[in-house]
Design a protein around this motif. Sequence first.
Motif, short mmCIF file in Angstrom:
data_model
loop_
_atom_site.label_atom_id
_atom_site.label_comp_id
_atom_site.label_asym_id
_atom_site.label_seq_id
_atom_site.Cartn_x
_atom_site.Cartn_y
_atom_site.Cartn_z
N SER A 117 -9.76 38.81 -25.21
CA SER A 117 -9.00 37.77 -25.88
C SER A 117 -9.41 37.63 -27.35
N THR A 174 -16.31 40.43 -24.20
CA THR A 174 -14.85 40.44 -24.27
C THR A 174 -14.24 41.82 -24.14
N CYS A 200 -10.46 33.68 -19.51
CA CYS A 200 -9.88 33.26 -20.80
C CYS A 200 -10.62 33.86 -21.98
N TRP A 201 -11.76 34.48 -21.76
CA TRP A 201 -12.52 35.10 -22.86
C TRP A 201 -12.36 36.62 -22.87
N PRO A 204 -5.38 33.27 -18.43
CA PRO A 204 -5.69 34.70 -18.57
C PRO A 204 -4.46 35.58 -18.29
N PHE A 240 -4.74 28.04 -22.51
CA PHE A 240 -5.26 29.39 -22.24
C PHE A 240 -5.07 29.70 -20.77
#
Length: 338
Positions: A130, A29, A126-127, A302, A300
Motif C-alpha cells: 500500500s 509492505t 491495509c499496510w 485491503p 482503508f
Amino acid sequence: MAKGREKMKILGIETSCDETAAAVVENGTKVLSNVVASSVEVHKKYGGIVPEQAAREQLKSILPVISESLEQAKTKLIDIDAIAVTVGPGLLGSLLVGVETAKTFAYVLKKPIVPVNHLHGHIYGCWVDSEKVPEFPAIVLIVSGGHTELVLMEDHGKFKFIGGTRDDAAGEAFDKTARLLGLGYPGGPAIAACAAQFPMTNDQLPINLPRPMIGSRDFDFSFSGLKTAVLREVQKQKEITEEFKIVMAYEIQEAITDVLVAKTESAVNFYLPKSVLVVGGVSANTALREKMQEKFENLFIPPIKYCTDNAAYIASCAFYNYKPVPWQKIIADPGLEI
Ligand code: KG4
Ligand code: ZN
C-alpha cells in the motif's frame, strides 16, 4: 519501526484455519511472494470446516508452501531476517503446524521469531502493498469467519476492543444462512454470487429480514437471530426455487452489511478517528465495500487477496510490531483475543 530495518525480509507463516500460507515481505509492505494453499475443497463436502481434516491438510502443505514462497521471492531460508508466525486465534491442530514449523526454523537457523495475533495480522492487510497507509487513531472493523469486532487502534500494536458480536460472527452468518439455502461452503462468496443476480428478479416481493441490534446504543453485534429468521422463511416455502434463493441471498447480504456499516458509523461518530479500516474475510464482499466507500472518506480496505487469510499480512504485522521472543516461549493459543 526501529532504524536499520528498512530492508528487512520477513518470512510470514499462517496456518490458523484451512489455509496454509507463506509469504516473504520486505520492509513491511513490499510483497516478494505470497503463497496460499487452501483445503476448502475437502471441507466443501461436509458443508463446513472439519478441524482434524484441516490439520492434516496443513501438515501436507506447509513445507511445499514455504518452499514455493522462498522460490518466488528468490530468497534462501538462510537469508531471511526473521520469521513471523500466527499463534492464534484459530484451530489448535492447524495453528500447531505453523507454530512448530516456524520454531524449528528459528531454532535450527538461529533466526529471530515474532509471534503474531491473527486478528492483528488481518489489520495489516491495509499496510501490505500500500502506498497510502492509515493514520492513527483508526476505527477498525474486523469481520471474518470467527470474529466481528470493532477496535480503536491508537498506534501500531495499541488496540482497544470497543465492541463485538454476542453470538455468531458476520462470516459465520453468511456461512450458516448459505447452508440453509443449500448454497454450499464457504457461504460468503456463495451468497454474494447469488445476490448479484437479484436485479433480474426484482418483480419478487422482498422479504424483510431483521437488522439485529442496528439501533442499540453500544458497538455490539448479534447475528444468530438473522439465521433463525432465514430458517423461518425457508420453512415457509413448499419448494426452494432459484428465485427464492436469489431474493434471500440479496436480503441476507443487505441485512448483514447494513448492520456492519451502521455500527461502524456509530463508532466513527463517537471516536472521531483519522481513518476507518475494514478487514477480514468478509471485507472481500463487494456490497460491503461499496457501502463503506459511500460512507467514509479516509477508508482503508485491503485488496481482495489480502482480505482472506494469507501470510503477507502476518509478515507485515511482525515488521511494524517487531518484538522477537525466544522460540521456547512461543505457544499456539486458539483462544487469543485482540
Ligand atoms: O478471514 P477469513 O478468511 O478467515 C477467518 O479468519 O475466519 O474469513 C473467512 C470468512 C468466511 O466466513 C467466508 O464466508 C467470508 O469470510 N467471506 C465472505 C466473502 N469472502 C469470504 N463473506 C462475504 N462475502 C465475500 N465475498
Ligand atoms: Zn482470518
